[in-house]
Structure formats: C-alpha cells, structure tokens
Design an enzyme around this catalytic site. Structure first.
Site, PDB file in Angstrom:
ATOM      1  N   TYR A 101      -1.402  -1.111  10.344  1.00 13.68           N
ATOM      2  CA  TYR A 101      -1.577  -1.519   8.942  1.00 13.68           C
ATOM      3  C   TYR A 101      -0.379  -1.070   8.105  1.00 13.68           C
ATOM      4  O   TYR A 101       0.202  -1.846   7.353  1.00 13.68           O
ATOM      5  CB  TYR A 101      -2.875  -0.893   8.416  1.00 13.68           C
ATOM      6  CG  TYR A 101      -3.168  -1.135   6.949  1.00 13.68           C
ATOM      7  CD1 TYR A 101      -3.807  -2.297   6.541  1.00 13.68           C
ATOM      8  CD2 TYR A 101      -2.832  -0.186   5.987  1.00 13.68           C
ATOM      9  CE1 TYR A 101      -4.090  -2.517   5.195  1.00 13.68           C
ATOM     10  CE2 TYR A 101      -3.108  -0.394   4.645  1.00 13.68           C
ATOM     11  CZ  TYR A 101      -3.743  -1.559   4.252  1.00 13.68           C
ATOM     12  OH  TYR A 101      -4.008  -1.767   2.924  1.00 13.68           O
ATOM     13  N   SER A 108       0.847  -1.203   0.000  1.00 15.78           N
ATOM     14  CA  SER A 108       0.000   0.000   0.000  1.00 15.78           C
ATOM     15  C   SER A 108       0.876   1.243   0.000  1.00 15.78           C
ATOM     16  O   SER A 108       2.001   1.225   0.510  1.00 15.78           O
ATOM     17  CB  SER A 108      -0.876   0.008   1.252  1.00 15.78           C
ATOM     18  OG  SER A 108      -1.489   1.272   1.408  1.00 15.78           O
TER      19      SER A 108
HETATM   20  N1  NAP Z   1      -8.886  -0.857  -0.660  1.00 13.57           N
HETATM   21  C1  NAP Z   1      -7.892  -0.023  -0.591  1.00 13.57           C
HETATM   22  O1  NAP Z   1      -8.087   1.193  -0.543  1.00 13.57           O
HETATM   23  C2  NAP Z   1      -6.473  -0.538  -0.583  1.00 13.57           C
HETATM   24  C3  NAP Z   1      -5.432   0.388  -0.765  1.00 13.57           C
HETATM   25  C4  NAP Z   1      -4.109  -0.063  -0.790  1.00 13.57           C
HETATM   26  C5  NAP Z   1      -3.847  -1.406  -0.648  1.00 13.57           C
HETATM   27  N2  NAP Z   1      -4.880  -2.293  -0.468  1.00 13.57           N
HETATM   28  C6  NAP Z   1      -4.521  -3.722  -0.351  1.00 13.57           C
HETATM   29  O2  NAP Z   1      -5.129  -4.436  -1.419  1.00 13.57           O
HETATM   30  C7  NAP Z   1      -5.370  -5.784  -0.997  1.00 13.57           C
HETATM   31  C8  NAP Z   1      -6.816  -6.167  -1.293  1.00 13.57           C
HETATM   32  O3  NAP Z   1      -7.658  -5.281  -0.561  1.00 13.57           O
HETATM   33  P1  NAP Z   1      -9.206  -5.047  -0.893  1.00 13.57           P
HETATM   34  O4  NAP Z   1      -9.446  -3.596  -0.780  1.00 13.57           O
HETATM   35  O5  NAP Z   1      -9.582  -5.790  -2.123  1.00 13.57           O
HETATM   36  O6  NAP Z   1      -9.833  -5.716   0.432  1.00 13.57           O
HETATM   37  P2  NAP Z   1     -11.154  -6.579   0.691  1.00 13.57           P
HETATM   38  O7  NAP Z   1     -12.200  -6.300  -0.309  1.00 13.57           O
HETATM   39  O8  NAP Z   1     -11.434  -6.381   2.142  1.00 13.57           O
HETATM   40  O9  NAP Z   1     -10.604  -8.074   0.446  1.00 13.57           O
HETATM   41  C9  NAP Z   1      -9.682  -8.675   1.330  1.00 13.57           C
HETATM   42  C10 NAP Z   1      -9.557 -10.132   0.972  1.00 13.57           C
HETATM   43  O10 NAP Z   1      -8.681 -10.772   1.925  1.00 13.57           O
HETATM   44  C11 NAP Z   1      -9.397 -11.844   2.532  1.00 13.57           C
HETATM   45  N3  NAP Z   1      -8.940 -12.019   3.911  1.00 13.57           N
HETATM   46  C12 NAP Z   1      -8.955 -11.104   4.913  1.00 13.57           C
HETATM   47  N4  NAP Z   1      -8.525 -11.681   6.050  1.00 13.57           N
HETATM   48  C13 NAP Z   1      -8.222 -12.974   5.752  1.00 13.57           C
HETATM   49  C14 NAP Z   1      -7.767 -14.086   6.516  1.00 13.57           C
HETATM   50  N5  NAP Z   1      -7.533 -13.988   7.826  1.00 13.57           N
HETATM   51  N6  NAP Z   1      -7.573 -15.267   5.886  1.00 13.57           N
HETATM   52  C15 NAP Z   1      -7.823 -15.382   4.562  1.00 13.57           C
HETATM   53  N7  NAP Z   1      -8.260 -14.380   3.777  1.00 13.57           N
HETATM   54  C16 NAP Z   1      -8.469 -13.190   4.392  1.00 13.57           C
HETATM   55  C17 NAP Z   1     -10.860 -11.454   2.435  1.00 13.57           C
HETATM   56  O11 NAP Z   1     -11.760 -12.553   2.529  1.00 13.57           O
HETATM   57  P3  NAP Z   1     -12.404 -13.037   3.946  1.00 13.57           P
HETATM   58  O12 NAP Z   1     -12.722 -11.806   4.728  1.00 13.57           O
HETATM   59  O13 NAP Z   1     -13.583 -13.857   3.562  1.00 13.57           O
HETATM   60  O14 NAP Z   1     -11.336 -13.866   4.599  1.00 13.57           O
HETATM   61  C18 NAP Z   1     -10.886 -10.875   1.030  1.00 13.57           C
HETATM   62  O15 NAP Z   1     -10.883 -11.911   0.088  1.00 13.57           O
HETATM   63  C19 NAP Z   1      -5.002  -5.824   0.485  1.00 13.57           C
HETATM   64  O16 NAP Z   1      -3.690  -6.329   0.630  1.00 13.57           O
HETATM   65  C20 NAP Z   1      -5.041  -4.381   0.906  1.00 13.57           C
HETATM   66  O17 NAP Z   1      -4.214  -4.129   2.021  1.00 13.57           O
HETATM   67  C21 NAP Z   1      -6.171  -1.893  -0.445  1.00 13.57           C
END
Ligand code: NAP
Lengths: 83, 248
Positions: free
Chosen positions: B158, B145
């Site tokens: 985070y 991130s």
């Molecule tokens: N959204 C943003 O603004 C943003 C910005 C920068 C970076 N990111 C990064 O991008 C990546 C994807 O984020 P996103 O925004 O797509 O998030 P999201 O929609 O919340 O998806 C997160 C995914 O990780 C899974 N997950 C969470 N905890 C887990 C666990 N304990 N075991 C197995 N799976 C787990 C969730 O499924 P379950 O909950 O069903 O387990 C889901 O599939 C992450 O690494 C995040 O840090 C996001």
C-alpha cells in the site's frame, strides 16, 4: 506434502523459542506475551511450517492479532493449513 | 512577460471511489461548490445515488471497477457526453492492506498495485488526453497517504503505491507544464471502511500521538482538495500532508 500435525507444530514452536533461550511451556493455555513470543516469532514459525509442507500460508494482521496463547498459535496454523 | 494566465477553477471533476468515505465527501463538496461531478466505484451506494438523483444535470454515477480499463475509458466518454469537457480528476479510489509483506501472496501484492497505482495512472492518462485533445487546461489531485513518507507495519505494498503516486504526481506536474496543476493530499489515518481494521486501542494511540490532539477527519481533507481544485494558489507538484502533525 501433507499438513503438519499439532504435535509437529508444537515441536517447531519449541525450536523457535529455544533459539532465543526460551522454554516451551507445558500448558497450551500459556500466554504468548508472558512467554515473549512476538508476532515476528509467529511469522518465523509459519515460514518454518511452509518450508516443511511446501505450501504458502498467507494471512492478514487481524488474524494474527487474535492470537494470545500457545493453543491459539496451534489452532491458527492448523486452520491455515486446512484453508 | 511570458506569464501564462492562471488555470481556472475546475468545472467537471472525475472522482474515483466516490461512493463512500472521503470520496463521497469530496463529491458532495464539489457539488456544493457548483461544479459537475462524474463519480464511480464498483458499487454505487444509496448516498451517491441520492446525490445523482438530486442533481441529475450535474452528476453522473456509474458502477466501474478502476481495473477494468475499457470500462474506465467508456465512463470518461459518457461523462463528457453528459456533463461537458472534463477538466479535473481526483484519484481517490484505493484498497487498503493489513498484512505483513512476508505473508502476502504475489497475487495480493499485484492486486494492490493494480488498484492503487497502475489504474490511477491509467485513469490520469485518460483524463489528461481529454484535456489536451481539446487544447484545455486542468487540475489533478492524487489522494495518497502519510504512509508514503513514514513507515507503518502491515502496509508495505500500500505504501509503495502511495509513494509511487506521489512520485508520478511530481513528474506530471513538470510534464504538463502550464497546462495542468498536479498535486497530492496525503492524509493520516481517519475513520472509514478502509481503516475499520484498526481497533479502538490503535485509534486511541493514534489520537494520543497526534500533536494536534485529534485524529484527522474527512472534513479536514475536503477543504484542501477544494483549494487544489478551485483556487488560484499556484500550488503544483506538492504533497500536502494532513495528519495533525503526526509525521513531523
Ligand atoms: N482511511 C484512512 O485512514 C486513509 C488514510 C490515508 C489515506 N487514505 C486514502 O484516502 C482515499 C479514500 O479512502 P477511504 O478511507 O475513504 O476508503 P473507503 O471508505 O474504503 O473508500 C474507498 C473507495 O474506493 C472505491 N474503490 C475501491 N476499489 C475500487 C475499484 N477496484 N474500482 C473502483 N472503485 C474502487 C470504493 O468503492 P467500491 O469498494 O464499491 O469499489 C470506495 O468508494 C484512498 O485513496 C485511501 O488510500 C485513507
């Protein structure tokens, strides 16, 4: 140690404000932004309450963002103590 | 000349957190590219199950908590049995944060570090061991991130995990010399379940302050991940920031 009453919290809030040369308003409907009571001031107040009760009050930012008036501050800290 | 031949495109990719958001978009894209995918999350969504049903020979999905390291190892084993030798990993699963550091309990801090740093390192280790044991070569992509590079309040633990992953990524890129390409993609904020805590006003502010004039979308990130998984770019040990220029 038992939870602090609303009045005790109000007194502590007045202390936080006084330390910045600000006055505690009489009305609980007073707006925090107008008062100059910021989120870090709320943090300080929460930590003072923790010191007094010996219990940590953990909370996240969305909860904090809801707080707009003195009454909200008192309500939120009462809720946190009860949780 | 002692040049090694380039590391080939990924053929079997493990995607953590492939059930929704960016992870689901990556799973879909890897399939479109013709490779096989082993994806997991704690809950399998209908969208992920649909992909598994549509491509039974190319997709394995399972409900696995990344913090359950026994289940993780079993999943890797099942994936190789079903799809063949794993040669790539996208470390995407993570949990967000929206609380000031001073108001987080030690347990909450530990939980974020476990999910976002310790477990991705354990998963990376498991995949690298499979690649090395059979004399293979491969690719690892960390989804980190922009928070690892710039300060954003409410995201202390985070950000620490994402910075930790970026550091581990660079060290791995060196340690796995000639055998594995390791890189990070570092997105700015994009709409997903994780960022749903941001209000409309905050989203508007982010878009307004972004030099490209718009917020990042998963569709912007997917092609970069695709490049890191499939193309011969010789990119290694790099953090590629995808944030419309917000962090410049
Ligand atoms: N959204 C943003 O603004 C943003 C910005 C920068 C970076 N990111 C990064 O991008 C990546 C994807 O984020 P996103 O925004 O797509 O998030 P999201 O929609 O919340 O998806 C997160 C995914 O990780 C899974 N997950 C969470 N905890 C887990 C666990 N304990 N075991 C197995 N799976 C787990 C969730 O499924 P379950 O909950 O069903 O387990 C889901 O599939 C992450 O690494 C995040 O840090 C996001």
């Amino acid at each position: 140690m038992s939870a602090l009453s609303r009045d005790q919290i109000r007194t502590m809030m007045a202390e936080v404000l006084a330390a910045q040369g600000k006055e505690m308003p009489a009305e609980d409907t007073a707006n925090l932004e107008e008062l100059g009571f910021r989120s870090l001031d709320f943090s300080e107040l929460a930590l003072r309450v923790e010191d007094e009760t010996g219990e940590e009050l953990n909370f996240d930012a969305p909860g904090l963002r809801q707080i707009q008036t003195v009454a909200d501050v008192l309500d939120f800290l009462e809720q946190l103590q009860a949780a | 000349m002692s040049d090694l031949p380039p590391i080939g495109p990924a053929s079997v990719v493990v995607v953590s957190g492939g059930s929704r958001g960016l992870g689901l978009a990556i799973v879909t894209d890897v399939l479109d590219r013709g490779a096989k995918v082993a994806a997991f999350a704690r809950t399998i969504t209908p969208e992920l199950q649909q992909l598994a049903d549509a491509h039974p020979d190319r997709v394995l999905v399972a409900s696995v908590d990344v913090n359950d390291h026994k289940a993780l190892t079993a999943f890797i084993k099942d994936a190789e049995a079903a799809l063949g030798p794993i040669d790539a990993l996208v470390n995407n699963a993570a949990v967000g944060q929206d609380a000031m550091h001073i108001h987080m309990s030690p347990q909450q801090i530990g939980d974020i570090i476990a999910t976002n740093l310790t477990s991705p390192l354990v998963l990376t280790r498991a995949v690298l061991r499979r690649i090395m044991a059979r004399g293979g070569r491969g690719r690892v992509v960390m989804v980190t991130s922009v928070c690892a590079q710039r300060g954003y309040s409410g995201l202390v633990a985070y950000s620490a995990t994402k910075g930790g992953l970026d550091s581990a990524m660079r060290t791995l890129a060196r340690e796995m010399h000639g055998r594995v390409l390791v890189n990070s993609v570092a997105p700015g904020f994009f709409a997903s379940e994780m960022s749903s805590v941001l209000g409309d006003q905050q989203l508007e502010t982010i878009a307004r302050r972004t030099p490209s004039g718009r917020m990042v979308e998963p569709d912007n990130i997917v092609p970069v991940v695709r490049t890191l998984l499939f193309e011969d770019t010789n990119l290694n040990g790099q953090v590629i920031t995808i944030d419309g220029g917000s962090s410049i």
